[in-house]
Design an enzyme around this catalytic site. Structure first.
Site, mmCIF file in Angstrom:
data_model
loop_
_atom_site.group_PDB
_atom_site.id
_atom_site.type_symbol
_atom_site.label_atom_id
_atom_site.label_comp_id
_atom_site.label_asym_id
_atom_site.label_seq_id
_atom_site.Cartn_x
_atom_site.Cartn_y
_atom_site.Cartn_z
ATOM 1 N N LYS A 180 73.824 -73.894 36.525
ATOM 2 C CA LYS A 180 73.049 -72.826 35.869
ATOM 3 C C LYS A 180 73.760 -71.492 36.118
ATOM 4 C CE LYS A 180 69.913 -69.914 36.953
ATOM 5 N NZ LYS A 180 70.383 -68.799 36.105
ATOM 6 N N GLU A 255 76.942 -68.207 49.046
ATOM 7 C CA GLU A 255 77.910 -67.099 49.001
ATOM 8 C C GLU A 255 77.117 -65.869 48.600
ATOM 9 O OE1 GLU A 255 81.089 -66.958 49.706
ATOM 10 O OE2 GLU A 255 81.380 -69.089 50.080
ATOM 11 N N CYS A 289 81.479 -58.635 44.970
ATOM 12 C CA CYS A 289 80.801 -58.919 46.237
ATOM 13 C C CYS A 289 81.602 -58.390 47.427
ATOM 14 C CB CYS A 289 80.545 -60.399 46.374
ATOM 15 S SG CYS A 289 82.030 -61.384 46.153
ATOM 16 N N GLU A 390 73.419 -53.095 49.951
ATOM 17 C CA GLU A 390 74.478 -53.248 48.954
ATOM 18 C C GLU A 390 74.039 -52.499 47.687
ATOM 19 O OE1 GLU A 390 74.647 -57.195 47.304
ATOM 20 O OE2 GLU A 390 76.820 -57.277 47.396
HETATM 21 P P1 NAD Z 1 71.001 -62.878 41.875
HETATM 22 O O1 NAD Z 1 70.732 -63.395 43.237
HETATM 23 O O2 NAD Z 1 69.979 -62.007 41.232
HETATM 24 O O3 NAD Z 1 71.230 -64.062 40.832
HETATM 25 C C1 NAD Z 1 72.221 -65.047 41.038
HETATM 26 C C2 NAD Z 1 71.787 -66.324 40.359
HETATM 27 O O4 NAD Z 1 70.596 -66.791 40.974
HETATM 28 C C3 NAD Z 1 71.462 -66.175 38.868
HETATM 29 O O5 NAD Z 1 71.922 -67.312 38.188
HETATM 30 C C4 NAD Z 1 69.948 -66.116 38.860
HETATM 31 O O6 NAD Z 1 69.379 -66.560 37.650
HETATM 32 C C5 NAD Z 1 69.605 -67.071 39.994
HETATM 33 N N1 NAD Z 1 68.285 -66.872 40.603
HETATM 34 C C6 NAD Z 1 67.554 -65.732 40.702
HETATM 35 N N2 NAD Z 1 66.385 -65.970 41.333
HETATM 36 C C7 NAD Z 1 66.375 -67.295 41.658
HETATM 37 C C8 NAD Z 1 65.450 -68.148 42.318
HETATM 38 N N3 NAD Z 1 64.287 -67.688 42.790
HETATM 39 N N4 NAD Z 1 65.773 -69.447 42.480
HETATM 40 C C9 NAD Z 1 66.945 -69.926 42.021
HETATM 41 N N5 NAD Z 1 67.862 -69.176 41.370
HETATM 42 C C10 NAD Z 1 67.584 -67.864 41.194
HETATM 43 O O7 NAD Z 1 72.408 -62.167 41.974
HETATM 44 P P2 NAD Z 1 73.190 -61.400 40.833
HETATM 45 O O8 NAD Z 1 72.507 -60.099 40.638
HETATM 46 O O9 NAD Z 1 73.388 -62.287 39.656
HETATM 47 O O10 NAD Z 1 74.622 -61.214 41.524
HETATM 48 C C11 NAD Z 1 74.909 -60.178 42.374
HETATM 49 C C12 NAD Z 1 74.913 -60.641 43.812
HETATM 50 O O11 NAD Z 1 75.816 -61.740 43.967
HETATM 51 C C13 NAD Z 1 75.421 -59.569 44.741
HETATM 52 O O12 NAD Z 1 74.604 -59.502 45.880
HETATM 53 C C14 NAD Z 1 76.820 -60.048 45.114
HETATM 54 O O13 NAD Z 1 77.284 -59.556 46.337
HETATM 55 C C15 NAD Z 1 76.647 -61.522 45.111
HETATM 56 N N6 NAD Z 1 77.939 -62.212 44.940
HETATM 57 C C16 NAD Z 1 78.505 -62.838 46.023
HETATM 58 C C17 NAD Z 1 79.761 -63.468 45.898
HETATM 59 C C18 NAD Z 1 80.442 -64.133 47.069
HETATM 60 O O14 NAD Z 1 81.485 -64.757 46.884
HETATM 61 N N7 NAD Z 1 79.905 -64.041 48.285
HETATM 62 C C19 NAD Z 1 80.398 -63.459 44.664
HETATM 63 C C20 NAD Z 1 79.789 -62.828 43.591
HETATM 64 C C21 NAD Z 1 78.552 -62.213 43.736
#
Ligand code: NAD
Length: 497
Positions: A180, A255, A289, A390
């Site tokens: 997803k 991650e 990130c 962040e």
């Molecule tokens: P997010 O947590 O809002 O969403 C990420 C994914 O999780 C999306 O597909 C979203 O639909 C899904 N999601 C949201 N709520 C959920 C739930 N309750 N249950 C299951 N899935 C759910 O994050 P974002 O805004 O898409 O991305 C930004 C974040 O990602 C930042 O904090 C960034 O640091 C992190 N990030 C980390 C890495 C890494 O390698 N550590 C890489 C890229 C991004």
């Protein structure tokens, strides 16, 4: 604008492209100008459950888990070739969904192809190991097997790269999966599934559901038929997923975010430090990130370094993904723009000095996009909101340090631990500081490079587990110990009489 993904069915379940059970769709719009990019199916819980069942059957009854790892590796190498053949299509789709500059998307596709190539090449290279039993009458070996059905939930900032870091090792290890991607950026995941099909992936092994985290992601994290959930995204979502997965003791790979220190000593090369400090935080408008969002600078260098960073930040040109005169693009959404702006306002309210930015750029060109100016917040205090949260936007915070110990203490004073950097002209000091930083990746006199063959992941609350490298494959494997008695005979531990 050209369509990144056509409006045909966009969920992929059990080898078929299908529409969402409830018939819902979602419009994907380019963050740079709001133009319609694609209309895709919006899955619900029933679609997620169907996809999990398909992956379960393909794992329990299908040939993929026991196919030779070399053959699985060959498939990944074919995917890598398709990615390079269709690089222009993939890159354009990624830029339309994210608003990032086309050249950045092109770099991403190169990296994604390299990731598939790496896992394709190592898939068959570790047949396990013999273990000394201490007896000539027994042999013992450890072998690696797939974990089972893996669900993958990914973010919007590097949409296909984050997908590749999961899909490639999962397939190399013989798992089946349900993916997803972020609901905001699904186009390249659709293209990837087409590439996997073209490369010969059997039906049911790879499944794609598009939809929100609340409706679809939560099912993927909770469902009892799932063996592993691998998530990349924000810390708060990661905590929820971890809690959901705990109910059935799934394996969890997380991650998460970062608040990454960039430590600059007074003996660093000045021009290099300025240049990298800018790229560290303003690349992709800070939506990285591992962005170097915390500049930690030695007292005597502070004024000169920050003045120059502010001057250069004000020259960064902002624009759409296909604008030749743009150095960086928009934020992903209006919602995210509001969050970044709130973060800046709150930081200023608690005492940060706004040196530049802190608002949207003026002008008609930017009216329809989610743009935000490169922002520098000086004199932020250790432990304050500005340095613990962040922003995930183009916002640099500046802290000062006096000596080496002070620098390490400040850089480690965060609940995150994803990445960090140290800039200095003293190689010994560079190594000492690198060794003491509690972060999963440390760069010395550099920022951002990563390699498919080197592990990536977070210390502390930046995550659990590793992607890329040997450990990235290991996340998707179970180690099994097989012990054989070569002279079976009664032991009489419990004697007959
Ligand atoms: P997010 O947590 O809002 O969403 C990420 C994914 O999780 C999306 O597909 C979203 O639909 C899904 N999601 C949201 N709520 C959920 C739930 N309750 N249950 C299951 N899935 C759910 O994050 P974002 O805004 O898409 O991305 C930004 C974040 O990602 C930042 O904090 C960034 O640091 C992190 N990030 C980390 C890495 C890494 O390698 N550590 C890489 C890229 C991004």
């Amino acid at each position: 604008m050209p369509q990144a993904a056509n409006s045909a069915a966009t969920l992929f379940i059990d080898g078929e492209w299908v529409s969402a059970a409830e018939g819902r769709t979602r419009e994907i719009r380019c963050p740079a100008d709001g133009a319609l990019v694609a209309t895709v199916d919006e899955a619900g819980p029933a679609d997620a459950t169907r996809a999990i069942s398909a992956a379960r059957r393909a794992f329990d009854d299908g040939a993929w888990p026991t196919t030779s790892p070399w053959q699985r590796g060959d498939l990944l190498l074919r995917v890598s070739d398709i990615l390079m053949r269709d690089k222009a299509t993939f890159a354009r789709a990624e830029s339309l969904d994210t608003g990032k500059r086309l050249v950045e998307s092109e770099y991403d596709i190169d990296d994604i192809a390299a990731c598939f190539r790496y896992f394709g090449k190592i898939a068959g290279t570790d047949a396990g190991r013999l273990v000394d039993t201490g007896s000539p009458d027994a042999i013992s070996r450890v072998q690696y097997e797939p974990v089972g059905v893996c669900t993958m939930i990914t973010p919007w900032n590097y949409p296909l790269l984050q997908v590749a870091w999961k899909v490639a090792p999962a397939l190399a290890a013989g798992n089946t999966f349900v993916l997803k991607p972020s609901e905001l950026t699904p186009s390249t995941a659709i293209l990837l599934v087409r590439a996997l099909t073209e490369a010969g992936l059997p039906a049911g092994v790879g499944n794609l559901v598009l939809g929100t985290g609340a409706e679809v992601g939560s099912v993927l994290a909770e469902h009892p038929d799932v063996d592993l959930v691998s998530f990349t995204g924000g810390l708060h979502t990661g905590r929820k997923i971890s809690a959901s997965a705990a109910a059935t003791v799934k394996k969890v790979a997380l991650e998460l975010g970062g608040k990454n220190p960039n430590v600059v000593f007074a003996d660093a090369d000045f021009e290099t430090a300025v240049d990298y400090a800018l790229t560290a935080v303003f690349l992709h408008s800070g939506q990285v990130c591992s962005a170097g969002a915390r500049l930690i600078v030695q007292d005597e260098l502070h004024d000169a370094l920050v003045d120059e960073i502010v001057r250069r930040a004000e020259r960064i040109r902002i624009g759409g993904p296909f604008d030749d005169d743009a150095d960086t693009g928009p934020l992903i959404s209006a919602n995210h723009l509001r969050k970044v702006d709130d973060y800046v306002a709150k930081s200023v309210a608690e005492g940060a000095v706004l040196r530049t930015g802190g608002r949207r750029p003026a002008g008609e060109r930017y009216a329809a996009g989610h743009y935000y100016l490169p922002t520098v917040l000086d004199e932020v205090k250790q432990g304050s909101y500005a340095v613990t949260e962040e922003s995930f936007g183009p916002v640099l915070t500046v802290e000062r340090f006096s000596d080496e110990d002070d620098a390490v203490r400040i850089a480690n004073d965060t609940h995150y631990g994803l990445a960090g950097a140290v800039f200095t002209g003293d190689p010994g000091k560079a190594q000492r500081v690198a060794n003491r930083l509690r972060h999963g990746t440390v760069w010395i006199n550099d920022f951002h490079p990563y390699l498919p063959q080197a592990e990536w992941g977070g210390f502390k609350q930046s995550g659990i587990g590793r992607e890329l490298g040997r450990a990235g494959l290991g996340e998707y494997q179970e180690a099994k110990h097989v012990y054989q008695n070569l002279r079976p005979a009664p032991q009489n531990w419990f004697p007959e009489e």
